[in-house]
Motif scaffolding. Structure first.
Motif, mmCIF file in Angstrom:
data_model
loop_
_atom_site.group_PDB
_atom_site.id
_atom_site.type_symbol
_atom_site.label_atom_id
_atom_site.label_comp_id
_atom_site.label_asym_id
_atom_site.label_seq_id
_atom_site.Cartn_x
_atom_site.Cartn_y
_atom_site.Cartn_z
ATOM 1 N N ASP A 136 0.813 -1.214 0.000
ATOM 2 C CA ASP A 136 0.000 0.000 0.000
ATOM 3 C C ASP A 136 0.849 1.268 0.000
ATOM 4 N N ASN A 137 2.046 1.219 0.629
ATOM 5 C CA ASN A 137 2.899 2.407 0.615
ATOM 6 C C ASN A 137 4.050 2.258 -0.381
ATOM 7 N N GLY A 138 3.937 1.279 -1.280
ATOM 8 C CA GLY A 138 4.967 1.086 -2.305
ATOM 9 C C GLY A 138 6.307 0.672 -1.715
ATOM 10 N N TYR A 139 6.268 0.065 -0.539
ATOM 11 C CA TYR A 139 7.487 -0.356 0.170
ATOM 12 C C TYR A 139 8.433 0.818 0.407
ATOM 13 N N THR A 140 7.844 1.981 0.614
ATOM 14 C CA THR A 140 8.630 3.192 0.877
ATOM 15 C C THR A 140 8.985 3.248 2.357
ATOM 16 N N PRO A 141 10.278 3.297 2.689
ATOM 17 C CA PRO A 141 10.662 3.351 4.101
ATOM 18 C C PRO A 141 10.328 4.706 4.723
ATOM 19 N N GLU A 142 9.808 4.642 5.936
ATOM 20 C CA GLU A 142 9.555 5.830 6.733
ATOM 21 C C GLU A 142 10.031 5.546 8.152
ATOM 22 N N VAL A 143 10.778 6.481 8.707
ATOM 23 C CA VAL A 143 11.286 6.356 10.072
ATOM 24 C C VAL A 143 10.711 7.505 10.883
ATOM 25 N N VAL A 144 10.240 7.188 12.075
ATOM 26 C CA VAL A 144 9.704 8.213 12.974
ATOM 27 C C VAL A 144 10.594 8.256 14.218
ATOM 28 N N LEU A 145 11.065 9.456 14.543
ATOM 29 C CA LEU A 145 11.882 9.700 15.731
ATOM 30 C C LEU A 145 11.004 10.412 16.754
ATOM 31 N N PHE A 146 11.055 9.973 17.997
ATOM 32 C CA PHE A 146 10.197 10.503 19.050
ATOM 33 C C PHE A 146 11.024 11.007 20.222
ATOM 34 N N GLY A 147 10.584 12.104 20.812
ATOM 35 C CA GLY A 147 11.101 12.536 22.104
ATOM 36 C C GLY A 147 12.431 13.229 22.067
ATOM 37 N N ALA A 163 7.782 14.716 17.446
ATOM 38 C CA ALA A 163 8.155 13.573 16.620
ATOM 39 C C ALA A 163 8.556 14.090 15.247
ATOM 40 N N LEU A 164 9.499 13.413 14.618
ATOM 41 C CA LEU A 164 9.965 13.756 13.282
ATOM 42 C C LEU A 164 9.786 12.524 12.412
ATOM 43 N N ARG A 165 9.059 12.681 11.313
ATOM 44 C CA ARG A 165 8.810 11.558 10.400
ATOM 45 C C ARG A 165 9.574 11.816 9.108
#
Length: 174
Positions: A136-147, A163-165
């Protein structure tokens, strides 16, 4: 056998490292300091353990950016991308690197661009997650950094709610 066996020693001791399993089955061990505690000489190298040659560790130099733009390389946030490259973020600096030959493919946007003086590395500890790779997301990597915490804060200071996505997209032709 439920027992541990020493196979090899790392080149340098590591306090606060991160280990990441690569698609090849090898493991990168990066970050950490030579002695316990802050500012005791960050490791300018990372090591690669290969289970097919378990008594030898390969070592590679961290990039100039990782060495100069981080105070100490504590618990770097690392994720393997679909290309086999490593997404690495530590403090307010991040990059995408090919782990075997150390080629830096891209420098990531600085956390400071979003939140000046907010650190993610220990003792201002934040956390991160790589979101699922799906059709569904085209195997696109997304990383979320928190805190994290603001520079100069003490360990018992309340963490940031920010948070930074980061979405990682590749140019398929290169």
């Amino acid at each position: 056998t439920l027992t541990l066996h020493r196979i090899a020693n790392m080149t340098f001791p590591r306090w606060y490292p991160t280990a990441t399993l690569l698609p090849s089955g090898m493991v990168t061990i990066m970050g950490g300091t030579v002695l316990p505690g802050a500012s005791s000489a960050k490791n300018p190298i990372y090591e690669i353990w290969d289970p097919s040659n378990p008594t030898q560790l390969l070592f590679r130099r961290q990039s100039t950016g990782m060495i100069t733009k981080t105070k100490d390389i504590y618990y770097p946030h690392t994720y393997v991308l679909p290309t086999g490259d490593l997404f690495m973020m530590c403090a307010a600096y991040g990059e995408i690197t090919e782990p075997m030959n150390t080629t830096v493919r891209a420098t990531l946007p600085s956390w400071f661009d979003v939140a000046p003086h907010l650190y993610m590395e220990y003792p201002y500890t934040g956390t991160s997650v790589m979101l699922p790779l799906t059709p569904d997301n085209g195997y696109t990597p997304e990383v979320v950094l928190f805190g994290g915490q603001y520079m100069g804060a003490y360990v018992n200071t309340t963490a940031s709610s920010l948070a930074l996505r980061i979405t990682v997209k590749y140019n398929e032709t290169t």
